[in-house]
Design a protein around this motif. Structure first.
Motif, PDB file in Angstrom:
ATOM      1  N   SER A  32      74.035  17.612  17.601  1.00 36.01           N
ATOM      2  CA  SER A  32      73.226  18.713  17.051  1.00 36.01           C
ATOM      3  C   SER A  32      72.018  18.236  16.182  1.00 36.01           C
ATOM      4  O   SER A  32      71.058  18.812  16.086  1.00 36.01           O
ATOM      5  CB  SER A  32      73.951  19.643  16.015  1.00 36.01           C
ATOM      6  OG  SER A  32      74.060  19.064  14.786  1.00 36.01           O
ATOM      7  N   GLN A  34      71.672  17.764  13.130  1.00 38.37           N
ATOM      8  CA  GLN A  34      71.601  18.606  11.885  1.00 38.37           C
ATOM      9  C   GLN A  34      72.207  17.601  10.806  1.00 38.37           C
ATOM     10  O   GLN A  34      73.069  16.908  11.036  1.00 38.37           O
ATOM     11  CB  GLN A  34      72.205  19.933  12.100  1.00 38.37           C
ATOM     12  CG  GLN A  34      71.664  20.738  13.144  1.00 38.37           C
ATOM     13  CD  GLN A  34      70.086  21.150  12.601  1.00 38.37           C
ATOM     14  OE1 GLN A  34      69.753  21.492  11.560  1.00 38.37           O
ATOM     15  NE2 GLN A  34      69.389  21.296  13.655  1.00 38.37           N
ATOM     16  N   ALA A 156      78.231  21.852  17.895  1.00 41.59           N
ATOM     17  CA  ALA A 156      76.804  21.939  18.189  1.00 41.59           C
ATOM     18  C   ALA A 156      76.250  23.331  17.410  1.00 41.59           C
ATOM     19  O   ALA A 156      75.332  23.473  16.555  1.00 41.59           O
ATOM     20  CB  ALA A 156      76.260  21.827  19.339  1.00 41.59           C
ATOM     21  N   ALA A 160      73.932  24.203  14.053  1.00 36.81           N
ATOM     22  CA  ALA A 160      72.530  24.928  14.420  1.00 36.81           C
ATOM     23  C   ALA A 160      72.657  26.344  13.714  1.00 36.81           C
ATOM     24  O   ALA A 160      71.581  26.758  13.853  1.00 36.81           O
ATOM     25  CB  ALA A 160      72.250  24.657  15.760  1.00 36.81           C
ATOM     26  N   PRO A 164      73.313  26.053  20.809  1.00 40.58           N
ATOM     27  CA  PRO A 164      72.628  24.445  20.951  1.00 40.58           C
ATOM     28  C   PRO A 164      71.725  24.385  21.977  1.00 40.58           C
ATOM     29  O   PRO A 164      71.397  25.223  23.033  1.00 40.58           O
ATOM     30  CB  PRO A 164      73.865  23.721  21.412  1.00 40.58           C
ATOM     31  CG  PRO A 164      75.019  24.847  21.104  1.00 40.58           C
ATOM     32  CD  PRO A 164      74.494  25.964  21.194  1.00 40.58           C
ATOM     33  N   VAL A 290      67.381  16.737  20.274  1.00 45.05           N
ATOM     34  CA  VAL A 290      67.990  18.035  20.299  1.00 45.05           C
ATOM     35  C   VAL A 290      66.877  19.192  20.262  1.00 45.05           C
ATOM     36  O   VAL A 290      67.195  20.141  20.657  1.00 45.05           O
ATOM     37  CB  VAL A 290      69.062  18.396  19.325  1.00 45.05           C
ATOM     38  CG1 VAL A 290      70.071  17.532  19.826  1.00 45.05           C
ATOM     39  CG2 VAL A 290      68.610  18.078  17.918  1.00 45.05           C
TER      40      VAL A 290
END
Length: 294
Positions: A32, A34, A156, A160, A164, A290
């Protein structure tokens, strides 16, 4: 009324099988891109959902509906041996399903949707009248999706809090397709029982030798596509690393194919390990991109 012993309950839920979806969930978290700071309670809950809840549910449901097959292949399993008496196996599978949905709902709509889809697959995989596992083509596809693709997607999505990135979805799907071959390897141990009870696993349908070749191809080709995509996306070093891991698998496959029935479990413990390491490498490869469009 007799109740199951705690040791029988643990055996029913098969903790050893939880690793694959938990690993795939972790790959989803990594891919991801993140930050994980402050997200560890959510990540831990997601790992709990992927392994001890959803995967364990599928194992309990499978053991209940497979109790007649296990009486031939694995008579010491908790249900056919009587260590989980009566209809306790069914009740446990149903209770774990509800608990899984409650936890998934806490993680947001995308996670709830993925968990619901995975649980439906888990039940129709084992339960009549559909019983996907009656045919290895459908059953192994469902397992591959539930063990690799959906947990990756869920990890993911958790990070997020949204759908994703499409690159993440594509790579997760490719590894889920490859897992069809891993599921075929698992079927080598129960060829006799499957044949006796009319379960058309890939080894039963194709024979051990052809099934082994098929399993190897299904595992190798998606990884080749992963390497190609990473090269297109200019992730050269990651593509090279996965290529080396694939080369190691090919060397092990050559040994496996010499004696497929005897070496299926051996390859599952060696080649599959390289396969899942490649998943994590691919997850790291996706991190900087991503947010890009595919």
């Amino acid at each position: 009324m007799a109740t199951p012993a705690p040791s029988a309950l643990i055996e029913l839920l098969k903790p050893i099988t939880w690793f694959a979806p938990m690993w795939a969930f972790a790959c989803g978290v990594v891919s991801s891109g993140q930050p994980t700071a402050g997200q560890w309670p959510v990540i831990a809950t997601g790992i709990l959902l992927a392994g001890p809840l959803v995967c364990a549910t599928s194992q309990a449901a499978n053991d209940w509906f497979d109790r007649h097959v296990d009486a031939i292949n694995e008579p010491n399993r908790p249900i056919p041996s009587g260590r989980i008496p009566g209809r306790w196996g069914l009740y446990l599978a149903a209770g774990w399903t509800v608990l899984s949905l409650v936890v998934a709902a806490m993680l947001g709509p995308w996670v709830l949707g993925a968990a619901l889809f995975g649980l439906v697959l888990a039940w129709i995989y084992s339960a009549p009248p559909i019983r996907l596992k009656k045919n290895g083509w459908w059953g192994n596809a469902a397992c591959g999706l539930c063990y690799e693709g959906l947990p990756w997607f869920t990890g993911a999505a958790v990070m997020a809090a949204a759908m994703p990135d499409r690159r993440v979805v594509v790579i997760a799907l490719l590894y889920a397709i490859g897992a069809h071959g891993i599921m075929t390897l698992n079927d080598f141990k129960s060829i006799e029982g499957d044949r006796a009870l009319g379960l058309r696993s890939i080894p039963v349908q194709m024979g051990a030798r052809n099934a082994a070749v098929f399993a190897c191809l299904v595992m190798a080709l998606p990884q080749t596509l992963v390497v190609s995509l990473l090269l297109v996306w200019e992730r050269t070093w990651y593509a090279g690393a996965i290529g080396l891991l694939l080369a190691g698998q090919l060397a092990l496959m050559a040994q496996f194919l010499k004696r497929p029935r005897e070496r299926a479990a051996w390859y599952n413990g060696t080649g599959t390990t390289l396969y899942v390491i490649g998943m994590l490498v691919a997850a790291f490869a996706l991190r900087p991109i991503v947010q890009g469009a595919m």
